[in-house]
Design a protein around this motif. Structure first.
Motif, short mmCIF file in Angstrom:
data_model
loop_
_atom_site.label_atom_id
_atom_site.label_comp_id
_atom_site.label_asym_id
_atom_site.label_seq_id
_atom_site.Cartn_x
_atom_site.Cartn_y
_atom_site.Cartn_z
N GLY A 187 -1.65 3.37 -13.88
CA GLY A 187 -2.80 2.65 -13.32
C GLY A 187 -2.71 1.16 -13.62
O GLY A 187 -2.93 0.33 -12.74
N LYS A 188 -2.36 0.84 -14.85
CA LYS A 188 -2.23 -0.58 -15.22
C LYS A 188 -1.13 -1.26 -14.41
O LYS A 188 -1.29 -2.37 -13.91
CB LYS A 188 -1.91 -0.71 -16.72
N ALA A 244 4.16 10.10 -7.26
CA ALA A 244 5.26 10.47 -8.17
C ALA A 244 4.73 10.74 -9.58
O ALA A 244 5.15 11.71 -10.24
CB ALA A 244 6.32 9.37 -8.19
N VAL A 245 3.81 9.90 -10.03
CA VAL A 245 3.25 10.09 -11.37
C VAL A 245 2.44 11.39 -11.43
O VAL A 245 2.51 12.14 -12.40
CB VAL A 245 2.40 8.87 -11.78
N ALA A 297 0.84 -1.20 0.00
CA ALA A 297 0.00 0.00 0.00
C ALA A 297 0.88 1.25 0.00
O ALA A 297 0.61 2.22 -0.74
CB ALA A 297 -0.92 -0.01 1.22
N MET A 298 1.95 1.24 0.80
CA MET A 298 2.86 2.39 0.83
C MET A 298 3.49 2.61 -0.55
O MET A 298 3.60 3.74 -1.04
CB MET A 298 3.98 2.16 1.85
N VAL A 299 3.94 1.51 -1.16
CA VAL A 299 4.62 1.60 -2.46
C VAL A 299 3.66 2.12 -3.53
O VAL A 299 4.00 3.01 -4.32
CB VAL A 299 5.20 0.22 -2.85
N GLU A 300 2.42 1.59 -3.52
CA GLU A 300 1.42 2.02 -4.51
C GLU A 300 1.11 3.51 -4.37
O GLU A 300 1.06 4.24 -5.36
CB GLU A 300 0.11 1.25 -4.30
N ASP A 301 0.90 3.94 -3.12
CA ASP A 301 0.56 5.34 -2.90
C ASP A 301 1.68 6.25 -3.38
O ASP A 301 1.44 7.30 -3.98
CB ASP A 301 0.33 5.60 -1.39
#
Lengths: 230, 230
Positions: free
Chosen positions: B124-125, B30-31, B21-25
């Motif tokens: 997103g993908k 960043a994007v 979850a941390m990495v995804e957020d």
């Protein structure tokens, strides 16, 4: 540690040395293919990846077997986990050699442009870092591992310099844009080979000191140097 | 398996979910920084990397502890080894988010160019692939893992398309060369996030089937899709 486990660990080290030699040779072949714009060398490097992959799978299976059968602890456990991780790094370096060879194939099909890029020096440095990181592992040699981490800065600097050279070349010779973008990729791939060698060196420090250093800001293997690529 | 080991493995799964979850957020942040050319968002994403690194170190230590104390075998051993490997992938994805944020900082300092690049879709993908690969691991869900491998083709295709778009833009607007090269890197970084998710999915298949698939040509996770980047 049982005599049987000692024997098996020696065998594992031999497998790793053999895998590293295969990976190094193929990286060197791929870079030669780029430098000489030689498609047949490039295709050979691409074909050579299959036996490397098989060797890597065999190492992983061997590690799993050792963990299951011998249930090692302490330094032996850490060694096997380090091998599992470096095995991954070696596989990725193998893939990077293929990526470089693929660039050689593309370059071969493009008009010849004047290429002032010295990939040999960069590739030589990255390959030496890889070799030294594996030696450091087998000898549990922390100072040698720290040297590998330090050498990564040099490769990073060459990569940054290469980016500037390529941008200048694009401005001066926009008709060679395609080739120049491929050369940029080759530089980036070599920089990532050095990153993988650095990962291995970090794991050596971990193995010996029992301390994970890749995020510790106070020693030579600084986190900034560990970033994947730029 | 002892009740204690069951409990510890559940705890390990919770740690992994939290790390993901941390990495995804942070990747998403960043994007967003690139898309909105927002330097403060980018700097926040760079700062967020430290707690991610700490969580990753804690997971690795936990795996070592489980191996040493419980000496697990069979599926539990394979699960812990899979976690050790995916932990590495998560760390690299974290680093890629930082690399993307660094590009946002560079872009912020450059003249505004018209950017027709849709990184949101690509990001997103890649993020969905990551989430699904972790779910597949925890549920031992091979079909879900195979779907992740297949989705990698789509991200690869977007990356190739992005390369073509950037080359066209360089030809048409050579004055924006610096910015465009940075955007090329963002695309490549996102493509590599998807590669890491694919690595995790491969390990799920290995975990469940006991078969290393990343070099097996006959199933959905084809070796060609596994190459690091192009």
């Amino acid at each position: 540690m049982t005599a049987h486990l000692i024997h098996e660990l020696e065998d594992l080290k031999r497998r790793i040395f053999s895998l590293v030699a295969m990976v190094e040779d193929n990286l060197s072949l791929a870079v030669k293919a780029v430098q000489e714009r030689d498609e047949s060398l490039a295709l050979r490097a691409i074909e050579n990846d299959a036996p490397i992959d098989h060797a890597e799978v065999a190492v992983e299976e061997e590690c799993l077997k050792l963990l299951a059968l011998h249930q090692p602890v302490a330094i032996d456990l850490r060694f096997i986990v380090a091998v599992l991780k470096l095995n991954n790094d070696l596989e990725r370096i193998g893939d990077l050699a293929v990526n470089i060879a693929e660039r050689a194939v593309f370059l071969h099909a493009l008009p010849l442009a004047p290429f002032p890029f010295d990939f040999d020096t960069m590739a030589g440095k990255a390959a030496r870092m890889l070799k030294h990181s594996i030696d450091a592992l087998v000898d549990s040699d922390v100072p040698a591992a720290v040297e590998v981490c330090e050498a990564d800065d040099e490769v990073d600097a060459i990569n940054r310099d290469m980016y500037e050279q390529v941008k200048t070349a694009i401005r001066e010779q926009p008709e060679h844009l395609d080739a120049l973008i491929h050369l940029l990729s080759v530089s980036r791939h070599l920089e990532r080979v050095a990153d993988h060698a650095t990962n291995i060196a970090e794991d050596v420090i971990y193995l010996v000191n029992g301390r994970i250093v890749r995020h510790a800001p106070d020693i030579a293997c600084k986190h900034e140097d560990m970033k994947e690529d730029r």
